[in-house]
Design a protein around this motif. Sequence first.
Motif, short mmCIF file in Angstrom:
data_model
loop_
_atom_site.label_atom_id
_atom_site.label_comp_id
_atom_site.label_asym_id
_atom_site.label_seq_id
_atom_site.Cartn_x
_atom_site.Cartn_y
_atom_site.Cartn_z
N ASP A 48 8.59 -20.77 56.56
CA ASP A 48 9.62 -19.89 56.01
C ASP A 48 10.15 -20.59 54.76
O ASP A 48 11.00 -21.47 54.84
CB ASP A 48 10.71 -19.78 57.09
CG ASP A 48 11.80 -18.82 56.72
OD1 ASP A 48 11.72 -18.19 55.65
OD2 ASP A 48 12.76 -18.70 57.52
N ASP A 51 18.71 -21.36 68.98
CA ASP A 51 19.52 -21.27 67.76
C ASP A 51 19.31 -19.98 66.98
O ASP A 51 20.16 -19.62 66.17
CB ASP A 51 19.20 -22.48 66.85
CG ASP A 51 17.70 -22.67 66.62
OD1 ASP A 51 16.89 -22.20 67.46
OD2 ASP A 51 17.32 -23.29 65.61
N HIS A 86 13.41 -20.43 74.16
CA HIS A 86 13.31 -21.76 74.79
C HIS A 86 14.54 -22.60 74.43
O HIS A 86 15.24 -22.31 73.45
CB HIS A 86 12.01 -22.46 74.38
CG HIS A 86 11.98 -22.88 72.94
ND1 HIS A 86 12.55 -24.05 72.50
CD2 HIS A 86 11.45 -22.28 71.85
CE1 HIS A 86 12.35 -24.15 71.19
NE2 HIS A 86 11.70 -23.09 70.76
N LEU A 146 15.45 -29.45 72.49
CA LEU A 146 15.30 -30.84 72.93
C LEU A 146 16.34 -31.68 72.22
O LEU A 146 16.44 -31.65 71.00
CB LEU A 146 13.93 -31.39 72.55
CG LEU A 146 12.69 -30.94 73.30
CD1 LEU A 146 11.52 -31.84 72.94
CD2 LEU A 146 12.92 -30.95 74.79
O1 ME8 Z 1 15.21 -21.39 62.00
N1 ME8 Z 1 14.28 -28.63 70.13
O2 ME8 Z 1 13.46 -22.53 61.04
P1 ME8 Z 1 13.67 -24.01 61.60
C1 ME8 Z 1 13.45 -27.61 70.36
N2 ME8 Z 1 12.98 -20.53 59.47
N3 ME8 Z 1 13.05 -26.76 69.41
C2 ME8 Z 1 13.51 -26.97 68.17
C3 ME8 Z 1 14.38 -28.03 67.86
C4 ME8 Z 1 14.77 -28.89 68.91
N4 ME8 Z 1 15.58 -29.91 68.73
N5 ME8 Z 1 14.65 -27.98 66.54
C5 ME8 Z 1 13.96 -26.91 66.06
C6 ME8 Z 1 14.25 -21.45 61.27
N6 ME8 Z 1 13.27 -26.31 67.03
C7 ME8 Z 1 13.77 -20.20 60.58
C8 ME8 Z 1 13.01 -19.38 61.59
S1 ME8 Z 1 11.63 -17.23 62.31
C9 ME8 Z 1 11.35 -15.71 61.71
C10 ME8 Z 1 12.53 -18.06 61.09
C11 ME8 Z 1 12.40 -25.13 66.93
O3 ME8 Z 1 12.72 -24.88 60.85
C12 ME8 Z 1 12.97 -23.95 67.69
O4 ME8 Z 1 11.93 -23.08 68.03
O5 ME8 Z 1 15.09 -24.38 61.61
C13 ME8 Z 1 13.88 -23.32 66.66
O6 ME8 Z 1 14.19 -21.97 66.93
C14 ME8 Z 1 13.04 -23.47 65.41
O7 ME8 Z 1 12.37 -24.74 65.57
C15 ME8 Z 1 13.88 -23.46 64.15
O8 ME8 Z 1 13.10 -23.92 63.09
#
Ligand code: ME8
Length: 526
Positions: free
Chosen positions: A50, A266, A293, A296
């Motif tokens: 993204d 989130d 989900h 972590l």
């Molecule tokens: O929100 N534990 O991107 P993002 C588990 N671009 N999963 C985690 C995590 C953690 N500590 N940290 C991140 C975005 N994730 C947007 C999304 S979708 C159309 C656009 C995972 O890079 C988890 O799945 O911040 C979280 O929802 C996602 O990374 C957020 O990634």
Amino acid sequence: MKKRVYITTPIYYPSAKLHIGHAYCTTLCDVFARYKRLMGYEVFFLTGSDEHGEKIESKAKEANKTSQQFVDEIVVGFKELWDALKITNNDFIRTTEQRHIKAVSYVFSKLLQKGDIYLGNYEGWYCVPCESFWTETQTGDDHLCPDCHRPVEKKSEESYFFNTNKYLPALMKHFDENPAFLTPISRKNEMINTFIKPGLADLAVSRTSFSWGVPVKEKPGHVVYVWIDALVNYISALGYPDENAEKFKKFWNDKNTEIIHVCGADITRFHALYWPLFLLGLDLRLPDRVFVHGLLMMKDGKMSKSKGNVIDPFPLIERYGVDAVRYYLARETVFGSDGTFTPEQFIERVNVDLANDYGNLLHRTISMIIKYFDGIIPTYQGQVTPFDNELEELALSTIKEYREQFDELEITEAFISVFKLVSATNKYIDNTEPWNLAKNCETKALASAMNHLANNLYIAAVLLSPVLVETTKKLFTQLGIEEKFLSIEYLNKYGVIGGQKVSKGIPLFPRLKPEDEIEYIKNLMS
Ligand code: ME8
């Protein structure tokens, strides 16, 4: 029964390197995708990046790079991580690709023409890192972002809005009619109590304060705000807006495809509320499931660079192997709940489950087959020892339970079931005491015991194959089983293995020395 699955991960921001949390989500989706393929489904598994937005634009400036250069470099690292974790995504969508930009422009124009998007003025509390506006009540007296707890700033700008109320009744009906649409159920309650009951705010869908995004062609100066841009990836990757595109027809429009979005807690509201509202506006089918989900954490709370507690998955994979890391992620934290990463639990999980219970069972079985039967697995003769019946029943019921659990995305529970079978198989050795059967020349019982051990190991290996992507092959080689047996169709009947020649190999998982390894992992945190 649906025979096709479309599964997606969130598309991650290339604002920094990915950490173990991102690896967690993508690995679990990969495990699910592999499971469905094993069950004979046609699967399309999507992940991506993204790449637009204010945060990336400012990070690129800081690094003295163009935004495109900046994201290009980071996305290389994403792809390397997915290769290292043996992720089997069918496509990788980048929001800076033309195919995606075209879809976003189309979506924006269509919603504008339908009157679902209108021009207004946005005033609110804005969190730059989360790229989210919040209301006065949500940020509280201290004006902190409810998600990341960092200070927010007051901002006012001309903006397009998506009218949420128009389609909300239809969405609520979808919730009522499809109880599995948003799971775990606690997430659904959270959405209803936190966002729906107080009244779902219209969503700002354009920005004028930065330019790194898809331009709104109807209004120069505006770029499409991150959530329309981001969420549309799930259909642009399939060829939308061309509704006749092969992939779109097959994996979105066909009711025989189960569409599953997986995301972290989130970003639940964007996936479970705004995304379906956009789809209703576009007259498109809604997904079957949004599975949320947990996150972590580290012992000292959320992972963050400033705390120096971020774990990079690469050195873990390098030192312990891809299967150890994949298994730890899938097994340690119940999919759907929050979890904590600790080096102690990582090492224990690998030592106890993989090295002791599973690896050792293979080692003992092979040694005995070599010793008692010159390395040839005796063929199945039915139930001979008093313990055979129970073991077979457990194996067959485990397969059934595992499938039911997996289909519900209870991935952790499914592996717990398999490991109960592994433990029971170890116990079977203690019960049958093959060394005494050999001593007493009870050859038929001894042969049956060896056959049951080999068959149970085989069943466990097939069931673990979605997560243990390298070990399964090693186990097959050591037991002399041909690759064609890595299929669900042989699991309907007990006793298919027999007659193969086994060979001793190196242990599947060497036992790790906890003190040394815990120290090693602690040193990786940065
Ligand atoms: O929100 N534990 O991107 P993002 C588990 N671009 N999963 C985690 C995590 C953690 N500590 N940290 C991140 C975005 N994730 C947007 C999304 S979708 C159309 C656009 C995972 O890079 C988890 O799945 O911040 C979280 O929802 C996602 O990374 C957020 O990634």
